[in-house]
Design an enzyme around this catalytic site. Structure first.
Site, PDB file in Angstrom:
ATOM      1  N   ASP A 161       0.872  -1.161   0.000  1.00 40.96           N
ATOM      2  CA  ASP A 161       0.000   0.000   0.000  1.00 40.96           C
ATOM      3  C   ASP A 161       0.921   1.226   0.000  1.00 40.96           C
ATOM      4  O   ASP A 161       2.103   1.139   0.353  1.00 40.96           O
ATOM      5  CB  ASP A 161      -0.970  -0.009   1.193  1.00 40.96           C
ATOM      6  CG  ASP A 161      -2.156   0.924   0.936  1.00 40.96           C
ATOM      7  OD1 ASP A 161      -2.068   1.777   0.024  1.00 40.96           O
ATOM      8  OD2 ASP A 161      -3.167   0.822   1.653  1.00 40.96           O
TER       9      ASP A 161
HETATM   10  C1  BGC Z   1      -4.858   3.424  -0.105  1.00 38.73           C
HETATM   11  C2  BGC Z   1      -4.964   2.497  -1.282  1.00 38.73           C
HETATM   12  C3  BGC Z   1      -4.793   3.267  -2.566  1.00 38.73           C
HETATM   13  C4  BGC Z   1      -3.449   3.963  -2.532  1.00 38.73           C
HETATM   14  C5  BGC Z   1      -3.136   4.780  -3.783  1.00 38.73           C
HETATM   15  C6  BGC Z   1      -3.588   4.220  -0.155  1.00 38.73           C
HETATM   16  O1  BGC Z   1      -3.560   5.173   0.848  1.00 38.73           O
HETATM   17  O2  BGC Z   1      -4.926   2.704   1.106  1.00 38.73           O
HETATM   18  O3  BGC Z   1      -6.199   1.829  -1.258  1.00 38.73           O
HETATM   19  O4  BGC Z   1      -4.913   2.428  -3.667  1.00 38.73           O
HETATM   20  O5  BGC Z   1      -3.410   4.847  -1.409  1.00 38.73           O
HETATM   21  O6  BGC Z   1      -3.891   5.937  -3.822  1.00 38.73           O
END
Ligand code: BGC
Length: 819
Positions: free
Chosen positions: A312
């Site tokens: 993530d």
């Molecule tokens: C989120 C993800 C997301 C990523 C990119 C993260 O903070 O938890 O679900 O895909 O950011 O924006």
């Protein structure tokens, strides 16, 4: 500096805001602690409890088993993967260490995530884009209903078509990797801030959805990324924080981990998922993106994952440890890799083969979905400030969005056939509430309709109709049909009249319209990534409903909600109809009027339990951890008993049970039968001589039993029904009255086509070996139990119309299974 440009792309206006240099430096230093900590998961401290020695913090990390080395992907699942691996390996064998490492990290670029490229070998950068509902932040894209709305349709086919339509929009924009769908959070915590991005807190329903969306997306050639693996069940303290300390640790037992939280991901892998995103928080004290049990153990060994694990965003917490624990790609920048990963390979801390495996997995995923095909569209992802020719990918998806919007709308109260309205006779309707119309300024953030993150921090409601939640999972609709607009369209075409007030807290008393046929009240319940919800009700909306109901005898309430919404006014005699209208996407008003005016009979079902009061969710109402805890903990003491499983166990009466929803017609269930198939003596375990492939042991997906019944429309209007199959798995010890497994669990569902009055269909549910097994913590396998499997078919988890059973005879009896 590049580093921070990308940070802005992915992180601006989240709970930590844009990173300062100083903060980033602290993060790097913290990484040293994490590297050390992950090393401890190699075997130390397994029996120590957090802080037990009172001095060292090492025990905080030591409770997730160590599984090393990281399995090397080989493409053995099927010919698609083996061809992809051949192609990928031959390229990787020509790469230097620096080139391989360049593929495993993010770089600044147009997308939320951009990998490195190797022009010498013709390998382009890959674009990773949000969200699970929309190519978020882009122009000329659609805004689909949220995951939780789709789940409420209980419709396999709509789930697949949703994935396919969404996938085609990512493809049209030249995106390589779509960051969705979501089954983590599963939805254990009633106020969980991201539950709406996921499908349902029932792992079977979530799994069917996750699998179907994944397949739909990938059939268009886009890589799907089921996320967040796993146990990201709350937003509060989800991440490490310089001031507060470590992220929450979701502490879960092995059985619940498999039977609830990993279960939906199995389905997505079985359907070919090429990428999985690991989550921010700790799992049994080890950060999920460096947790060798989760990545090396469950994902890459038990489930034979052939694709790549992406962190993530900024979720990587160590360099060497995450590499050896099975992480393949860090995003959105170099994280703890980049030059450090190269050094680690040179000095032997990370093996050359591990690095080659990372690069191979990433490339194989691309080949698996044929992105090397020259017809793959060029990248066209831009910020709103960039002037460019439009790339319109909406196609006719509005029609599907409308259909899913209506199919996922759940009617929970309808006294004396209040609904549907008679569309041929003119109506006089009054319309109240902030949720009936569009927010006057929803584009504060051009990439996120309705705001999100801190913009709406601590908001219970969105000031305007709610079609999506906030944060990275939100959408950028091309337009939004508000409920008011759609009702106006109807009224203007059939000669009715309307009166309205969207903001007054007590409008019907102040200006009574005694000739009105009905008062419609629109309220919502908002939620955004980064924050758990402040409550499941809100005073303003509840007072609005009761104020109107106290003077209007025919009050119809429409709730747009990002998850569970408790409805304290529901028994009010003047509240005659209530609709849970979910998060329906851009066609919101049209979807709603299809139901209000009876073009479609409602068949949506609640994908969660609505309790009578918040406290009924017990310790699973709120997130855990305090601001003072440096190592916050969340012990999943309830094991398998979440949502309806918990209500059933406690004998607690919900307001509306899981799977519940009314129709304008009625249905009769009949002709129940249950039979074993395809098994001679139902061995307890899958055959150990057969190799595991992606998705787990292949025999887990064999159909072992078939349950059949008929469903007949016994009412007088056309309508679709959602028939549900629940299974009660016997206890480990046959003689035990009370099972160690929830009394009943969803293991099949089927939404019929719209049935005319009197029409009947045959419904068939297939039960796989996995559906009937429990995770056996001793043998570390899925195990069938001997004894009586109770079966129920019905219209909800409590409206059980037919029942029967299937028996697996005990080992020592001479009886064989009755086929
Ligand atoms: C989120 C993800 C997301 C990523 C990119 C993260 O903070 O938890 O679900 O895909 O950011 O924006």
């Amino acid at each position: 500096m590049q580093f921070f440009v990308n940070g802005l792309n992915g992180l601006l206006s989240r709970e930590q805001g844009p990173r300062s240099m100083a903060k980033q430096a602290v993060l790097s230093m913290k990484g040293a602690v994490s590297i050390l900590s992950a090393a401890t998961s190699l075997g130390f401290g397994a029996s120590s409890l957090p802080g037990q020695d009172g001095v060292s913090e090492l025990p905080f990390y030591g409770r997730s088993p160590a599984i090393y080395p990281s399995p090397i992907g080989n493409g053995s699942t099927d010919t698609g993967w083996s061809t992809a691996y051949k192609h990928a390996s031959s390229l990787v064998s020509q790469m230097s260490i620096d080139e391989m490492a360049n593929l495993t990290r993010g770089w600044p670029g147009p997308c939320a995530g951009n990998t490195g490229e190797i022009p010498r070998l013709g390998i382009p950068a890959m674009c990773f884009a949000d969200s699970p509902t929309s190519v978020r932040g882009q122009e000329f894209v659609s805004a689909f209903p949220a995951g939780i709305h789709l789940a409420a349709t209980f419709d396999h086919d709509l789930m697949y078509r949703y994935g396919e339509a969404l996938g085609s929009e990512f493809r049209g924009k030249g995106v390589n990797v779509a960051l969705g769908p979501v089954a983590g959070p599963l939805g254990r915590i009633a106020k969980g801030g991201r539950n709406w991005e996921g499908l349902s807190n029932d792992p079977y329903l979530a799994g069917v959805g996750l699998g179907a969306i994944t397949k739909g997306i990938q059939d268009t050639g886009v890589i799907a990324t089921p996320k967040h693996f796993v146990l990201n069940e709350q937003e509060f303290r989800r991440r490490w924080d310089a001031e507060l300390g470590h992220a929450i640790s979701s502490n879960v037992d092995d059985r619940a981990l498999h039977e609830l939280y990993v279960f939906p991901f199995m389905e997505a892998l079985h359907k070919g998922a090429c990428s999985v995103m690991c989550s921010y928080q700790r799992a049994n004290h080890s950060y999920a993106c460096q947790n060798s049990k989760l990545l090396n153990g469950i994902l890459k060994t038990e489930l034979g994952f052939e694709g790549f694990v992406v962190s993530d965003w900024d979720g990587q917490m160590s360099g060497v440890a995450s590499a050896n624990a099975g992480l393949d790609l860090t995003m959105p920048n170099a994280g703890f890799w980049g030059p450090e990963l190269i050094t680690a390979v040179h000095n032997g801390s990370v093996s050359h083969s591990r690095l080659a495996d990372m690069a191979t997995r990433i490339l194989a995923a691309r080949f698996y979905v044929h992105q090397d095909d020259p017809s793959y569209p060029p990248l066209s992802i831009y910020p709103s400030t960039h002037i460019h020719a439009p790339v319109n990918v909406q196609s006719n998806h509005a029609k599907l969005i409308h259909e899913i919007g209506a199919a996922g709308t759940v009617l929970v109260k309808n006294t004396n056939h209040t609904l549907p309205f008679n569309s041929s006779s003119p109506q006089f309707l009054t319309i109240y509430g902030y949720d009936a119309i569009l927010s006057p300024s929803p584009w504060v953030d051009p990439a996120r309709y309705g705001g999100g993150y801190d913009v709406n921090h601590n908001w219970n409601t969105l000031n305007g109709t709610l079609i999506t939640g906030g944060g990275s999972g939100g959408s950028t609709p091309p337009y939004v049909i508000s409920p008011f607009q759609a009702i106006q369209e109807r009224v203007s075409s059939n000669g009715g009249i309307l009166r309205w007030d969207f903001y007054d807290p007590d409008p019907a008393r102040k200006t009574p319209y005694l000739n009105a046929d009905a008062c419609l009240v629109f309220i919502n319940a908002y939620s955004s990534e980064s924050f758990d919800r402040p409550s499941l009700t809100d005073r303003f909306s509840d007072e609005l409903v009761t104020n109107i109901a106290s003077v209007c005898e025919n009050t119809i309430v429409v709730v747009h909600s990002a998850g569970i919404r408790v409805v304290p006014w529901v028994e009010h005699p003047n509240v005659t109809a209530v609709l849970f209208a979910g998060l329906p996407g851009q066609e919101s008003g049209h979807a709603l009027t299809s139901i209000l005016y009876g073009d479609v009979s409602p068949s949506g079902r609640l994908p969660y339990t609505v309790a009578k009061k918040e406290e009924d969710y017990g310790h699973m109402l709120n997130s855990s951890g305090g601001v003072e805890d440096h190592f916050p903990e969340d012990n999943f003491t309830e094991g398998l008993y979440i949502d309806y499983r918990a209500f059933d166990k406690a004998g607690l009466e919900p307001q509306f049970e899981f799977g519940f929803g009314l129709s304008y017609t009625s249905f009769g269930y009949d002709s129940f039968s249950a039979k074993w198939v395809h098994t001679k003596d139902a061995d307890e375990f899958p055959d150990s001589k057969i190799a595991i492939v992606q998705g787990g042991h292949p025999q887990l997906w064999d159909t072992l039993a078939v349950v059949k019944c008929t469903v007949r429309n016994t009412g007088d209007v056309e309508g679709a029904e959602v028939a549900q199959l629940y299974v009660g798995i016997p206890s480990e010890k046959e003689e035990e009255e009370e099972s160690d497994t929830p009394i009943r669990q969803l293991r099949g569902f089927y939404r019929t086509k719209p049935l005319s009055p009197g029409e009947e269909v045959k419904v068939e549910f297939k039960l796989t070996r996995r559906d009937l097994s429990v995770w056996d913590v001793v043998s570390q396998q899925w195990k069938l139990r001997r004894g009586k499997y109770k079966l129920w078919v019905g219209a909800s988890s409590r409206d059980l119309r037919l029942s029967g059973s299937l028996v697996i005879p005990s080992k020592d009896s001479n009886r064989k299974i009755d086929l």
